[in-house]
Design a protein around this motif. Structure first.
Motif, PDB file in Angstrom:
ATOM      1  N   CYS A 131       0.829  -1.207   0.000  1.00  0.00           N
ATOM      2  CA  CYS A 131       0.000   0.000   0.000  1.00  0.00           C
ATOM      3  C   CYS A 131       0.866   1.261   0.000  1.00  0.00           C
ATOM      4  CB  CYS A 131      -0.933   0.006   1.206  1.00  0.00           C
ATOM      5  SG  CYS A 131      -2.298  -1.174   1.082  1.00  0.00           S
ATOM      6  N   VAL A 132       1.957   1.219   0.777  1.00  0.00           N
ATOM      7  CA  VAL A 132       2.895   2.339   0.774  1.00  0.00           C
ATOM      8  C   VAL A 132       3.497   2.516  -0.618  1.00  0.00           C
ATOM      9  CG1 VAL A 132       5.102   3.174   1.670  1.00  0.00           C
ATOM     10  CG2 VAL A 132       3.425   2.151   3.220  1.00  0.00           C
ATOM     11  N   LEU A 133       3.922   1.405  -1.219  1.00  0.00           N
ATOM     12  CA  LEU A 133       4.494   1.463  -2.572  1.00  0.00           C
ATOM     13  C   LEU A 133       3.464   1.959  -3.577  1.00  0.00           C
ATOM     14  CD1 LEU A 133       6.559  -1.866  -2.653  1.00  0.00           C
ATOM     15  CD2 LEU A 133       7.436   0.475  -2.441  1.00  0.00           C
ATOM     16  N   THR A 134       2.217   1.540  -3.408  1.00  0.00           N
ATOM     17  CA  THR A 134       1.157   1.987  -4.310  1.00  0.00           C
ATOM     18  C   THR A 134       0.996   3.501  -4.251  1.00  0.00           C
ATOM     19  OG1 THR A 134      -0.066  -0.094  -4.111  1.00  0.00           O
ATOM     20  CG2 THR A 134      -1.317   1.835  -4.810  1.00  0.00           C
ATOM     21  N   GLY A 166      -6.093  -0.055   3.807  1.00  0.00           N
ATOM     22  CA  GLY A 166      -5.234   0.007   2.625  1.00  0.00           C
ATOM     23  C   GLY A 166      -5.393   1.289   1.853  1.00  0.00           C
ATOM     24  N   PHE A 167      -6.627   1.738   1.688  1.00  0.00           N
ATOM     25  CA  PHE A 167      -6.867   2.973   0.937  1.00  0.00           C
ATOM     26  C   PHE A 167      -6.283   4.175   1.661  1.00  0.00           C
ATOM     27  CE2 PHE A 167      -9.409   6.719  -0.104  1.00  0.00           C
ATOM     28  CZ  PHE A 167      -9.268   6.736  -1.485  1.00  0.00           C
ATOM     29  N   LEU A 168      -6.488   4.248   2.982  1.00  0.00           N
ATOM     30  CA  LEU A 168      -5.963   5.385   3.738  1.00  0.00           C
ATOM     31  C   LEU A 168      -4.438   5.426   3.699  1.00  0.00           C
ATOM     32  CD1 LEU A 168      -8.300   5.485   6.871  1.00  0.00           C
ATOM     33  CD2 LEU A 168      -8.300   7.015   4.897  1.00  0.00           C
ATOM     34  N   VAL A 169      -3.803   4.262   3.784  1.00  0.00           N
ATOM     35  CA  VAL A 169      -2.337   4.218   3.746  1.00  0.00           C
ATOM     36  C   VAL A 169      -1.821   4.689   2.390  1.00  0.00           C
ATOM     37  CG1 VAL A 169      -0.315   2.698   3.767  1.00  0.00           C
ATOM     38  CG2 VAL A 169      -2.096   2.444   5.512  1.00  0.00           C
ATOM     39  N   SER A 170      -2.326   4.100   1.315  1.00  0.00           N
ATOM     40  CA  SER A 170      -1.835   4.451  -0.022  1.00  0.00           C
ATOM     41  C   SER A 170      -2.173   5.894  -0.376  1.00  0.00           C
ATOM     42  CB  SER A 170      -2.423   3.498  -1.069  1.00  0.00           C
ATOM     43  OG  SER A 170      -3.838   3.551  -1.068  1.00  0.00           O
ATOM     44  N   ALA A 171      -3.394   6.344  -0.042  1.00  0.00           N
ATOM     45  CA  ALA A 171      -3.798   7.709  -0.359  1.00  0.00           C
ATOM     46  C   ALA A 171      -2.995   8.730   0.439  1.00  0.00           C
ATOM     47  CB  ALA A 171      -5.292   7.893  -0.105  1.00  0.00           C
ATOM     48  N   SER A 172      -2.692   8.416   1.694  1.00  0.00           N
ATOM     49  CA  SER A 172      -1.914   9.336   2.529  1.00  0.00           C
ATOM     50  C   SER A 172      -0.483   9.468   2.021  1.00  0.00           C
ATOM     51  CB  SER A 172      -1.920   8.859   3.980  1.00  0.00           C
ATOM     52  OG  SER A 172      -3.225   8.858   4.501  1.00  0.00           O
ATOM     53  N   VAL A 173       0.110   8.349   1.640  1.00  0.00           N
ATOM     54  CA  VAL A 173       1.469   8.390   1.099  1.00  0.00           C
ATOM     55  C   VAL A 173       1.493   9.189  -0.197  1.00  0.00           C
ATOM     56  CG1 VAL A 173       3.326   7.000   0.096  1.00  0.00           C
ATOM     57  CG2 VAL A 173       2.195   6.249   2.201  1.00  0.00           C
ATOM     58  N   ALA A 174       0.538   8.917  -1.083  1.00  0.00           N
ATOM     59  CA  ALA A 174       0.465   9.652  -2.350  1.00  0.00           C
ATOM     60  C   ALA A 174       0.289  11.142  -2.087  1.00  0.00           C
ATOM     61  CB  ALA A 174      -0.676   9.119  -3.204  1.00  0.00           C
ATOM     62  N   GLY A 175      -0.609  11.481  -1.164  1.00  0.00           N
ATOM     63  CA  GLY A 175      -0.866  12.880  -0.869  1.00  0.00           C
ATOM     64  C   GLY A 175       0.351  13.606  -0.332  1.00  0.00           C
ATOM     65  N   PHE A 176       1.073  12.962   0.583  1.00  0.00           N
ATOM     66  CA  PHE A 176       2.243  13.625   1.161  1.00  0.00           C
ATOM     67  C   PHE A 176       3.347  13.810   0.124  1.00  0.00           C
ATOM     68  CE2 PHE A 176       6.324  13.746   3.328  1.00  0.00           C
ATOM     69  CZ  PHE A 176       6.099  14.770   4.234  1.00  0.00           C
ATOM     70  N   VAL A 177       3.623  12.768  -0.661  1.00  0.00           N
ATOM     71  CA  VAL A 177       4.688  12.869  -1.669  1.00  0.00           C
ATOM     72  C   VAL A 177       4.347  13.941  -2.690  1.00  0.00           C
ATOM     73  CG1 VAL A 177       5.921  11.649  -3.496  1.00  0.00           C
ATOM     74  CG2 VAL A 177       5.399  10.480  -1.348  1.00  0.00           C
ATOM     75  N   LEU A 178       3.107  13.957  -3.166  1.00  0.00           N
ATOM     76  CA  LEU A 178       2.688  14.978  -4.126  1.00  0.00           C
ATOM     77  C   LEU A 178       2.819  16.376  -3.534  1.00  0.00           C
ATOM     78  CD1 LEU A 178      -0.512  13.218  -5.514  1.00  0.00           C
ATOM     79  CD2 LEU A 178       1.487  13.831  -6.891  1.00  0.00           C
ATOM     80  N   SER A 179       2.349  16.542  -2.303  1.00  0.00           N
ATOM     81  CA  SER A 179       2.356  17.857  -1.665  1.00  0.00           C
ATOM     82  C   SER A 179       3.765  18.387  -1.449  1.00  0.00           C
ATOM     83  CB  SER A 179       1.625  17.789  -0.320  1.00  0.00           C
ATOM     84  OG  SER A 179       0.255  17.578  -0.484  1.00  0.00           O
ATOM     85  N   ILE A 180       4.619  17.574  -0.843  1.00  0.00           N
ATOM     86  CA  ILE A 180       5.929  18.087  -0.458  1.00  0.00           C
ATOM     87  C   ILE A 180       6.765  18.456  -1.668  1.00  0.00           C
ATOM     88  CG2 ILE A 180       7.150  15.861  -0.336  1.00  0.00           C
ATOM     89  CD1 ILE A 180       7.410  18.810   2.157  1.00  0.00           C
ATOM     90  N   VAL A 181       6.661  17.691  -2.756  1.00  0.00           N
ATOM     91  CA  VAL A 181       7.444  18.014  -3.954  1.00  0.00           C
ATOM     92  C   VAL A 181       6.991  19.335  -4.561  1.00  0.00           C
ATOM     93  CG1 VAL A 181       7.944  17.304  -6.324  1.00  0.00           C
ATOM     94  CG2 VAL A 181       8.085  15.640  -4.468  1.00  0.00           C
ATOM     95  N   PHE A 182       5.691  19.545  -4.659  1.00  0.00           N
ATOM     96  CA  PHE A 182       5.198  20.789  -5.239  1.00  0.00           C
ATOM     97  C   PHE A 182       5.435  21.975  -4.309  1.00  0.00           C
ATOM     98  CE2 PHE A 182       2.549  17.996  -8.002  1.00  0.00           C
ATOM     99  CZ  PHE A 182       2.942  18.533  -9.227  1.00  0.00           C
ATOM    100  N   GLN A 183       5.358  21.762  -2.994  1.00  0.00           N
ATOM    101  CA  GLN A 183       5.575  22.870  -2.070  1.00  0.00           C
ATOM    102  C   GLN A 183       7.024  23.343  -2.069  1.00  0.00           C
ATOM    103  OE1 GLN A 183       3.376  24.600  -0.763  1.00  0.00           O
ATOM    104  NE2 GLN A 183       1.560  23.378  -0.382  1.00  0.00           N
ATOM    105  N   LEU A 184       7.952  22.420  -2.261  1.00  0.00           N
ATOM    106  CA  LEU A 184       9.369  22.801  -2.249  1.00  0.00           C
ATOM    107  C   LEU A 184       9.716  23.732  -3.404  1.00  0.00           C
ATOM    108  CD1 LEU A 184      11.170  19.453  -1.296  1.00  0.00           C
ATOM    109  CD2 LEU A 184      10.392  21.314   0.184  1.00  0.00           C
TER     110      LEU A 184
END
Length: 355
Positions: A69-72, A230-248
């Protein structure tokens, strides 16, 4: 609302475009993606399909399922960076149909390519870091992202709780923000461009498909609790990675937040110089990071030439850096990703404590 106006263009951007065009002419290469980008897209998409099939239809043990789920979540973000983003800008391929196909991966992942195109390409790229226009800055009232936004007492701690809100981006995006834009016909304060019948059908068709793929089918095969975790784990990881890259790219200590003149509504700089002042790079020498984030660590290059594929940014950065030096203009960059993250956290702390 009345949109801000930039100062008339001068010689910098014209010279930069001339040098860039000369480079591609001399090299004899197209400005769009290449076979390496297509290969990476295939690897990422097949990885997501494999992870989904294994999680939904083969029900791996709990520990392995959580890891997958994290990898997803990470692969979802990487597809967004590498495939959807270039496709939406028309730089993934020289073939328009392939660009559209790449852009439509966002629809499959739960978002709306129509909403993204207007929000990102037409608003964010034109009016970067302008409060009240650039919708990427609007996380109110939860966070204060510019000096001109209202400050609440809770913002004193936003540099501590930001990670939780960033993790909620993907969930909020696909379940709230797309619908908000659709029904209000606005992206922030900017009126949304008219939607055709095809746009409406695409929006609702893929939203319905997403409910089947990401909710109904997994609940049927693994049960409600297994799906929810599973959905919360994968969605949270996706959300954080997307957010931090664009915010930087835009909300760090070095970047500016220009304010139009209150009477004329004009900005001090021309568009290209505005992009230089509001944008920063990070970790451009790190090939692994560059590969994973689809060149979005080269944000200066991307904002000056959004229709050029990210596979060309390392070479393009040399041209832009030299031209900026000759014209005495800023070229903002953090050599390491951790330095950019630290600067973003410091920026959030500053915005939370400023009067």
């Amino acid at each position: 609302m009345s949109l801000p106006k930039f100062a008339p263009p001068r010689t910098f951007y014209a010279e930069l475009r001339r040098r860039t065009a000369l480079h591609f002419q001399t090299a004899g290469t197209a400005q769009t993606g290449n076979t390496q980008l297509l290969s990476k897209a295939v690897v990422l998409v097949l990885s997501l399909v494999a992870l989904y099939v294994h999680l939904v239809f083969f029900t791996p043990p709990t520990a392995l399922a959580l890891l997958e789920c994290v990898l997803t979540g990470m692969v979802i973000a990487f597809i967004g960076f590498n495939v959807m983003h270039d496709g939406a800008h028309g730089s993934f391929s020289r073939h328009p149909w392939l660009n559209q196909f790449a852009a439509y991966t966002l629809n499959v992942l739960g978002g709306s390519s129509f909403m993204w195109d207007f929000k990102h390409n037409h608003v964010h790229h034109m009016y970067t870091n302008i409060e009240g226009v650039d919708d990427d800055l609007d996380i109110q009232p939860w966070m204060r992202m510019t000096p001109d936004q209202k400050r609440y007492r809770a913002h004193r701690f936003q540099h501590l709780y930001f990670w939780f809100l960033y993790s909620m981006l993907y969930i909020s995006w696909i379940f709230v923000m797309d619908y908000q834009k659709y029904f209000t016909r606005k992206v922030g304060s900017v009126a949304l461009k008219p939607m055709t019948r095809h746009d409406h059908l695409t929006f609702w068709g893929f939203k319905a498909l997403n409910l089947i793929i990401y909710i109904a089918l997994p609940i049927y095969t693994v049960g409600f609790t297994g799906w929810l975790v599973g959905f919360l784990v994968s969605a949270s990881v996706a959300g954080f990675v997307l957010s931090i890259v664009f915010q930087l790219a835009h909300t760090v200590e070095q970047t500016a937040f220009p304010v139009p003149h209150e009477v004329t509504n004009k900005l001090e700089d021309e568009w290209a110089i505005h992009q230089l002042r509001t944008t920063a790079n990070f970790a451009t020498d790190n090939r692994v990071i560059s590969w994973l984030v689809g060149g979005l660590n080269f944000q200066v290059e991307h904002h000056l030439f959004p229709k050029i594929s990210h596979v060309h940014y390392p070479v393009l950065s040399k041209i832009i850096r030299q031209t900026c030096e000759e014209f005495g203009l800023p070229y903002q960059e953090y050599p390491k990703m951790r330095y950019a993250v630290a600067s973003h956290v410091a920026f959030l702390r500053q915005m939370g404590r400023a009067a």
